[in-house]
Scaffold this active site. Structure first.
Site, short mmCIF file in Angstrom:
data_model
loop_
_atom_site.label_atom_id
_atom_site.label_comp_id
_atom_site.label_asym_id
_atom_site.label_seq_id
_atom_site.Cartn_x
_atom_site.Cartn_y
_atom_site.Cartn_z
N ARG A 182 0.82 -1.22 0.00
CA ARG A 182 0.00 0.00 0.00
C ARG A 182 0.86 1.27 0.00
O ARG A 182 0.54 2.26 0.66
CB ARG A 182 -0.97 0.01 1.19
N SER A 232 -11.28 -1.57 2.42
CA SER A 232 -10.65 -1.95 3.69
C SER A 232 -10.26 -0.68 4.46
O SER A 232 -9.59 0.19 3.92
CB SER A 232 -9.40 -2.79 3.44
N GLU A 302 -6.15 2.93 6.23
CA GLU A 302 -5.74 2.82 4.83
C GLU A 302 -6.22 3.99 3.98
O GLU A 302 -5.46 4.53 3.19
CB GLU A 302 -6.24 1.49 4.23
#
Length: 311
Positions: A182, A232, A302
């Site tokens: 990420r 998420s 996130e």
């Protein structure tokens, strides 16, 4: 910047945008431009039509000292319900080109992952099946090295063209992109992704289609896609999974107002109707505090948090 100077700058940016054929909207409600369906008004929203509008309007905002954000399709963002100042740039249809040269696809940053996956399938190219069903644009996916079901953008991206805030363009090879979980070089830099080359492999169209449909069905069965969210909510902590930790802590179904930890997939915080920014942030903090207290793991959000406030 004083208020009059900012208003003057906004008017100049709006006029320049309209001259380029971009749609400009004063006081746009940002909840209409995010997948969470949360967000107040911005001073000015501009729908970018293509690379030329990026090259002209973003350096203009820099020159005028007007604050701005780039939303793409708003799929990995948590936006303040009280609104944000300055300009919000969103991707328009004119910034979504995809072309093919053998096994390499050249894709504008505004192309959605859904359209990119479908284009690859139609051309019997394999390697992007994992991305089918991930919301958002290629630019955002490169920015965060999006991934799912064992695949990540770093597995297929061979180069990226990016622009700095003055309008200078540079091309980066894959080994210069600093891809990790990420994360990419763009997570820290002020550069903006314009396009990327993606290398795939020749495959069987029917098999590619079947694999994409199987992945989408898996998403539908396991994820709360029927509710607005940003996907998420937490990154995967080293040594465990956020959803597992959240479930072990008994947090499924916990809510603050209409912001709720999904009972279908505890890794998702969802908007059950009219959740706002403060409810969402309170719930996120509750989840982080509880998981840390009970397991020792520190969860990291996130989605990007977009607010003018100090958090």
């Amino acid at each position: 910047m004083n208020g009059g100077a900012q208003v003057s700058g906004l008017e100049e940016i709006s006029a320049a945008a309209e001259a380029l054929g971009c749609r400009a909207e004063v006081g746009a409600e940002l909840k209409n431009y995010t997948t969470f369906k949360i967000g107040g008004r911005c001073d000015l929203l501009i729908e970018l039509r293509g690379e030329e509008s990026f090259l002209k309007l973003i350096p203009l905002a820099e020159k005028l000292g007007v604050p701005y954000r780039i939303f793409g399709k708003g799929s990995n963002l948590i936006v303040d319900s009280d609104g944000i100042s300055g300009v919000v740039f969103v991707s328009g249809k004119g910034f979504s080109d995809i072309s093919r040269n053998g096994e390499v696809l050249t894709c504008s940053a505004g192309a959605t992952l859904a359209s990119l996956c479908s284009y690859a399938m139609e051309n019997s190219l394999s390697g992007l099946e994992f991305a089918y069903g991930i919301p958002g644009t290629l630019g955002g996916a490169v920015f965060m090295n999006a991934g799912a079901y064992g695949g990540e953008l770093k597995d297929v991206v061979v180069s990226v063209r990016a622009m700095d805030r003055s309008g200078n363009i540079k091309e980066y090879a894959a080994d210069e992109l600093d891809f990790s979980y990420r994360h990419s070089r763009f997570s820290e830099s002020v550069e903006i992704v314009l396009s990327a080359d993606i290398r795939l492999t020749n495959g069987d169209k029917d098999k590619i289609k079947a694999d994409m449909e199987a992945i989408l069905e898996k998403r539908r069965s396991k994820q709360p896609l029927e509710y607005p969210s940003a996907g998420s909510t937490f990154k995967r902590p080293e040594g465990s999974y956020a959803s597992l930790l959240i479930e072990q802590c008994g947090l499924k179904g916990v809510h603050v107002g209409d912001a709720e930890v999904s009972t279908k997939h505890s890794g998702f915080i969802i908007n059950k109707g009219n959740a706002n920014f403060s409810q969402l942030m309170e719930l996120i903090q509750t989840v982080k505090d509880t998981v840390k207290e009970k397991t020792g793991y520190v969860l990291e959000c996130e989605p990007l948090i977009i607010t003018d406030k100090k958090l």
